[in-house]
Design a protein around this motif. Sequence first.
Motif, PDB file in Angstrom:
ATOM      1  N   THR A 463       0.875 -35.737  -6.513  1.00 36.67           N
ATOM      2  CA  THR A 463      -0.505 -35.346  -6.840  1.00 36.67           C
ATOM      3  C   THR A 463      -1.486 -36.419  -6.394  1.00 36.67           C
ATOM      4  O   THR A 463      -2.547 -36.120  -5.829  1.00 36.67           O
ATOM      5  CB  THR A 463      -0.649 -35.117  -8.361  1.00 36.67           C
ATOM      6  OG1 THR A 463       0.363 -34.225  -8.797  1.00 36.67           O
ATOM      7  CG2 THR A 463      -2.009 -34.542  -8.702  1.00 36.67           C
ATOM      8  N   LYS A 467      -4.655 -36.455  -3.393  1.00 37.90           N
ATOM      9  CA  LYS A 467      -6.039 -36.862  -3.642  1.00 37.90           C
ATOM     10  C   LYS A 467      -6.399 -38.147  -2.898  1.00 37.90           C
ATOM     11  O   LYS A 467      -7.515 -38.655  -3.044  1.00 37.90           O
ATOM     12  CB  LYS A 467      -6.253 -37.090  -5.148  1.00 37.90           C
ATOM     13  CG  LYS A 467      -6.364 -35.824  -5.964  1.00 37.90           C
ATOM     14  CD  LYS A 467      -6.902 -36.122  -7.362  1.00 37.90           C
ATOM     15  CE  LYS A 467      -8.363 -36.517  -7.325  1.00 37.90           C
ATOM     16  NZ  LYS A 467      -8.927 -36.785  -8.666  1.00 37.90           N
ATOM     17  N   LYS A 501      -6.899 -37.534 -12.468  1.00 42.76           N
ATOM     18  CA  LYS A 501      -7.947 -36.508 -12.483  1.00 42.76           C
ATOM     19  C   LYS A 501      -9.331 -37.107 -12.243  1.00 42.76           C
ATOM     20  O   LYS A 501     -10.161 -36.543 -11.532  1.00 42.76           O
ATOM     21  CB  LYS A 501      -7.909 -35.801 -13.843  1.00 42.76           C
ATOM     22  CG  LYS A 501      -8.648 -34.478 -13.898  1.00 42.76           C
ATOM     23  CD  LYS A 501      -8.605 -33.901 -15.312  1.00 42.76           C
ATOM     24  CE  LYS A 501      -7.221 -33.519 -15.745  1.00 42.76           C
ATOM     25  NZ  LYS A 501      -7.215 -32.913 -17.107  1.00 42.76           N
ATOM     26  N   LYS A 505     -11.392 -40.230  -4.294  1.00 46.90           N
ATOM     27  CA  LYS A 505     -10.690 -40.495  -3.034  1.00 46.90           C
ATOM     28  C   LYS A 505     -10.653 -41.993  -2.741  1.00 46.90           C
ATOM     29  O   LYS A 505     -11.634 -42.707  -2.954  1.00 46.90           O
ATOM     30  CB  LYS A 505     -11.408 -39.744  -1.909  1.00 46.90           C
ATOM     31  CG  LYS A 505     -10.717 -39.796  -0.567  1.00 46.90           C
ATOM     32  CD  LYS A 505     -11.505 -38.970   0.441  1.00 46.90           C
ATOM     33  CE  LYS A 505     -10.881 -39.056   1.825  1.00 46.90           C
ATOM     34  NZ  LYS A 505     -11.656 -38.268   2.817  1.00 46.90           N
TER      35      LYS A 505
END
Length: 616
Positions: A463, A467, A501, A505
């Motif tokens: 994940t 990102k 979350k 970036k």
Amino acid sequence: MPKNMTINSQTERIKADFVTIASHQLRTPISAIRWSLDMLLAEKSGKLNSKQKEYINQAYYNADFLSRVVSSLLTVSRIDDRGILLDFQKTDIKKIVFELVEKYNPYCNAYNCSMDVVLPKNLPAINTDSFKLKNILNVLLDNAVRYSKRSSRIIVTVKRENSHLLFKVEDSGIGIPKIQQQLVFTRFFRADNAIRLQTEGMGLQLYIAKKTIEAMGGKIWFKSSSSGTTFYFRLPLKPKRVSINKPEKKLLFDNDEIDYLYRNLTDGLILVDAKQNIIKINRVIEKIFNVNEGDVRGKNVSEVILNADIAGSLLKDSGEKNFCLTKNKNNYRVIIFPVKNKAEIDGWVIIFYDQQKKMTKKETEDEIKREREFVAITVHELKSPLGITKWSLEMLQSENPGKLNKEQKELISQIYRGNERLLVLVRDLLNLSKLQEGKFEIEPAAIHLETIVGDIVKGFKITAKKKQVTLEWKQPKLPKVYADPSRIGQVITNLISNAVKYTGKNGTIEVKTEKKSSSELKSLIGQSMIKPNFVKNFKGYIVFSVKDNGIGINPMDQKKLFSKFFRSNDVLKSKTEGTGLGLYITKSIVNLHKGDIWFTSKIKNGSTFYFSLPVI
């Protein structure tokens, strides 16, 4: 009544927060699930055999039920936010009634009851919102059938009474317990005997019906006994307000609103017109300032309050204002709300909160009981259909009922992921319910915390990479702790998930586990605003931390961070998903393990979350 004037109890705030969260968090995945199910059932992605259709129809039924739940939650949220918008038009009552009766006849047959209609020949048309009227009748007929007894009779009557139409829906069903009848039109109410029958429902429909009828200029009431229930409602043939686009100008405060405030507010209330003259005060204000309402009505508010800052603020601008005032050795928080008609100010509402006022023990227990009942009912209503849908989807994915092509597999995977998102929300609510009931259990064992951390970090690497976020972790060798691996895994997952979350970036997240002595732990916690509870273990503590360089937490929000249903404005603006329950549950789990949880944060510079567990 302006929404800012409503003073909710703790329970009502929690319900209102849940309504907002649930309506938005549930709506998106349910819409996606229904779209994918529609595609499958229409066989646009390929043919299905009868067994596959059976499983998909089962999933569709449950998605449809959840959609109705969300629709009710959204309606309540909109009512609380901006009232009810009505579209009045000439309406043929006979047509609506007969259409609904025809719709319910198959259900009556299934429930072994009958439905009769009593209408006069010359029933006049009515000027009303036909769509909302149909919804109201739908709710009353649905309840009548659902709670009917075998071989019972339901009678629907409409007749003219002077300038109104009277609607009556009479059943000979289970009735409403007398002790609960005063709660029938409140939000989330479900009668005990209805719950025992295990019928579906959120207890919102009658609340919505009452609010809608009142907005139409009508009134609803009922009579009930163990022999059945009769609901009545009356609507004007020609309501005063005939268009939502051209509403009549309303008085600043009407009698119903003032009566409501008088009955329900235990805080001080002053209603002021645009010239700062007093329209009305309640008994609490009379007591605070030792005045009588009759003597001060029409006087300038400054003559009563005798506070230049508060009185002068009404002249400066039109925003909401907050003050503190000490009177008769009591501290009051004073909040002033403008009441506007478009850009113009029609008046002001001034509310005095007694910050030293406390509820009695019984009032506190009643609040807690109502809150727990609300969560328990909500969890039950959401969990059951989601569990059935999950089972149906897993059966389809196994391909035991029949082979699937690539497009069908992808659609079912999309549905499954959406269903899992909904299950996370319900899991949080279930954990909350267990915590409040004291039934949240942990099964501790001697474990190496770093092993659990390593497995969870590995799962988040993918994940984070998507990102373009760097997730750093070095696994040390540490002494064991006594903890429930599943529950502590839930804590670590929540903290790392939040870090990923809320980190943008090219950001960096650093995860650590370290051993600290009691004195070192005290010093570390001292850097935050949290007061330590567990720092006396002579063997020391293992401290987990996750540091990010994300959006950070506003200082105004930091004290509320571990509260139920809390989500900061910055998080809401970022449009990230969440229920506002994760950190509350996380803190509860850590505390059950005799550990502390705390954080440090700077806005735009990121946050570091810590928790400690005693070494064994």
